[in-house]
Enzyme design. Structure first.
Site, PDB file in Angstrom:
ATOM      1  N   GLN A   1      -1.275   8.787   4.925  1.00 37.38           N
ATOM      2  CA  GLN A   1      -1.521   7.884   3.865  1.00 37.38           C
ATOM      3  C   GLN A   1      -2.383   8.463   2.663  1.00 37.38           C
ATOM      4  O   GLN A   1      -2.474   7.810   1.759  1.00 37.38           O
ATOM      5  CB  GLN A   1      -2.128   6.449   4.222  1.00 37.38           C
ATOM      6  CG  GLN A   1      -1.239   5.883   5.292  1.00 37.38           C
ATOM      7  CD  GLN A   1      -1.968   4.682   6.038  1.00 37.38           C
ATOM      8  OE1 GLN A   1      -1.865   3.640   5.384  1.00 37.38           O
ATOM      9  NE2 GLN A   1      -2.750   4.911   6.816  1.00 37.38           N
TER      10      GLN A   1
ATOM     11  N   HIS B   1       1.897   8.242   0.587  1.00 35.94           N
ATOM     12  CA  HIS B   1       1.615   7.574  -0.509  1.00 35.94           C
ATOM     13  C   HIS B   1       1.159   8.634  -1.577  1.00 35.94           C
ATOM     14  O   HIS B   1       0.495   8.328  -2.403  1.00 35.94           O
ATOM     15  CB  HIS B   1       0.143   6.915  -0.158  1.00 35.94           C
ATOM     16  CG  HIS B   1       0.219   5.819   0.706  1.00 35.94           C
ATOM     17  ND1 HIS B   1      -0.917   5.173   1.381  1.00 35.94           N
ATOM     18  CD2 HIS B   1       1.421   4.974   0.993  1.00 35.94           C
ATOM     19  CE1 HIS B   1      -0.383   4.133   2.075  1.00 35.94           C
ATOM     20  NE2 HIS B   1       1.025   4.077   2.015  1.00 35.94           N
TER      21      HIS B   1
HETATM   22  N1  APR Z   1     -13.978   8.429  11.344  1.00 37.74           N
HETATM   23  C1  APR Z   1     -13.168   7.688  11.907  1.00 37.74           C
HETATM   24  N2  APR Z   1     -12.712   6.338  11.262  1.00 37.74           N
HETATM   25  C2  APR Z   1     -13.476   6.201   9.992  1.00 37.74           C
HETATM   26  C3  APR Z   1     -14.465   7.013   9.611  1.00 37.74           C
HETATM   27  C4  APR Z   1     -14.783   8.186  10.370  1.00 37.74           C
HETATM   28  N3  APR Z   1     -15.807   9.075  10.125  1.00 37.74           N
HETATM   29  N4  APR Z   1     -14.969   6.551   8.530  1.00 37.74           N
HETATM   30  C5  APR Z   1     -14.522   5.283   8.116  1.00 37.74           C
HETATM   31  N5  APR Z   1     -13.560   5.266   9.088  1.00 37.74           N
HETATM   32  C6  APR Z   1     -12.265   3.926   9.191  1.00 37.74           C
HETATM   33  C7  APR Z   1     -12.922   2.804   8.954  1.00 37.74           C
HETATM   34  O1  APR Z   1     -13.582   2.290   9.838  1.00 37.74           O
HETATM   35  C8  APR Z   1     -11.566   1.880   8.530  1.00 37.74           C
HETATM   36  O2  APR Z   1     -11.056   1.345   9.495  1.00 37.74           O
HETATM   37  O3  APR Z   1     -11.327   4.467   8.362  1.00 37.74           O
HETATM   38  C9  APR Z   1     -10.688   3.264   8.005  1.00 37.74           C
HETATM   39  C10 APR Z   1     -10.207   3.325   6.609  1.00 37.74           C
HETATM   40  O4  APR Z   1      -9.871   2.403   6.135  1.00 37.74           O
HETATM   41  P1  APR Z   1      -9.301   2.111   4.593  1.00 37.74           P
HETATM   42  O5  APR Z   1     -10.336   2.228   3.533  1.00 37.74           O
HETATM   43  O6  APR Z   1      -8.514   0.550   4.594  1.00 37.74           O
HETATM   44  O7  APR Z   1      -8.342   3.214   4.173  1.00 37.74           O
HETATM   45  P2  APR Z   1      -6.564   3.419   4.570  1.00 37.74           P
HETATM   46  O8  APR Z   1      -6.270   2.599   5.857  1.00 37.74           O
HETATM   47  O9  APR Z   1      -6.344   4.773   4.660  1.00 37.74           O
HETATM   48  O10 APR Z   1      -6.025   2.664   3.564  1.00 37.74           O
HETATM   49  C11 APR Z   1      -4.524   2.601   3.292  1.00 37.74           C
HETATM   50  O11 APR Z   1      -4.569   1.520   1.268  1.00 37.74           O
HETATM   51  O12 APR Z   1      -5.290   1.511  -1.066  1.00 37.74           O
HETATM   52  C12 APR Z   1      -4.606   2.029  -0.056  1.00 37.74           C
HETATM   53  O13 APR Z   1      -3.241   3.618  -0.742  1.00 37.74           O
HETATM   54  C13 APR Z   1      -4.523   3.483  -0.165  1.00 37.74           C
HETATM   55  O14 APR Z   1      -3.512   5.016   1.448  1.00 37.74           O
HETATM   56  C14 APR Z   1      -4.565   4.047   1.170  1.00 37.74           C
HETATM   57  C15 APR Z   1      -4.241   2.661   1.978  1.00 37.74           C
END
Ligand code: APR
Length: 244
Positions: free
Chosen positions: A96, A114
């Protein structure tokens, strides 16, 4: 080797959490982008139609910040590249993320659902090209010459993700679906685990800092920073220990 004897495929779904330790902010964590910026203002197709300049300025600014930060792949990206190199079956990374860290780490089969940072798309003719230039509502498409139709090649809320046919086909033939560093809040990615279970009878594993929104759907959970959990998981798969 005959196709029948290839070990079955692994689909890796990654999200912002895998790039966090490279210095890129996630979206929904307490310091995440969407806690500081109203996504309705910059990351929806409606926002683009309402105020192109505002949306384009946001991405111009974000891109310049990322370039200045000299982001590089971390141990998790490198481990996934090693998995693709050393595992005898198919490894498909579905991400993503718009960053190029999987490719920079050496992964070759990467589907950016994305979109991709550093690419521009014309809303008029669909032309996609690499560009680091700032965009404005006056920017002209080099292909169809339309003015005001260029935008980052990033999928916004309300738009169809990219490569979906390839992604669904890869999930249908996988034995393992591994979700890394994503909150499981955004569909269709959050639903891949169900497809993998129902259609491919795959073993499903979640690697994340903490339990995610779609956590109950996984067979197995591994919690911790991706730079530690992902290399350990890859080691386990390459050693032939498929399941915990
Ligand atoms: N190691 C593992 N996981 C981690 C770490 C780390 N060091 N740091 C953060 N996380 C986890 C968090 O706990 C969280 O559950 O990564 C996750 C990130 O979640 P989001 O911020 O929601 O990101 P994502 O799931 O990629 O978002 C999906 O949303 O806005 C849109 O297009 C955007 O592609 C993105 C989509």
């Amino acid at each position: 080797m005959h196709q029948d004897f290839l070990p079955p495929g692994i689909v890796i779904l990654t999200g912002a959490g895998i790039s966090k330790e490279s210095g890129i902010d996630t979206f929904r964590d307490k310091d995440g982008l969407w806690t500081r910026v109203d996504l309705e203002e910059v990351a929806t197709i409606e926002a683009w139609h309402r105020d192109k300049k505002k949306v384009l300025d946001f991405y111009n600014h974000t891109r310049r910040g990322l370039r200045a930060a000299h982001i590089v792949p971390n141990a998790a990206h490198l481990a996934l590249a090693r998995l693709e190199r050393d595992y005898e079956g198919e490894v498909v990374v579905v991400t993503q993320n718009i960053d190029p860290l999987h490719e920079q780490a050496g992964s070759r089969t990467v589907l950016h659902m994305h979109g991709r940072d550093g690419e521009v798309r014309c809303m008029g003719c669909g032309h996609v090209f690499a560009s680091e230039a700032d965009l404005s509502p006056q920017s002209k498409c080099p292909n169809c010459q339309a003015v005001g139709e260029l935008r980052p090649n990033i999928v916004w809320f309300g738009e169809m993700p990219q490569h979906m046919d390839e992604i669904y086909a890869a999930i249908d033939r996988c034995v393992d679906l591994v979700q890394i560093g994503t909150s499981g809040e955004v569909y269709p990615a959050a639903g891949f685990v169900l497809q993998a279970r129902r259609r491919a009878r795959a073993h499903t594993v979640e690697l994340n800092l903490e339990p995610t929104g779609n956590q109950p759907l996984f067979h197995e959970h591994i919690y911790g920073p991706a730079t530690q959990t992902v290399p350990a998981y890859v080691e386990r798969v390459l050693a032939g220990r498929w399941k915990s």
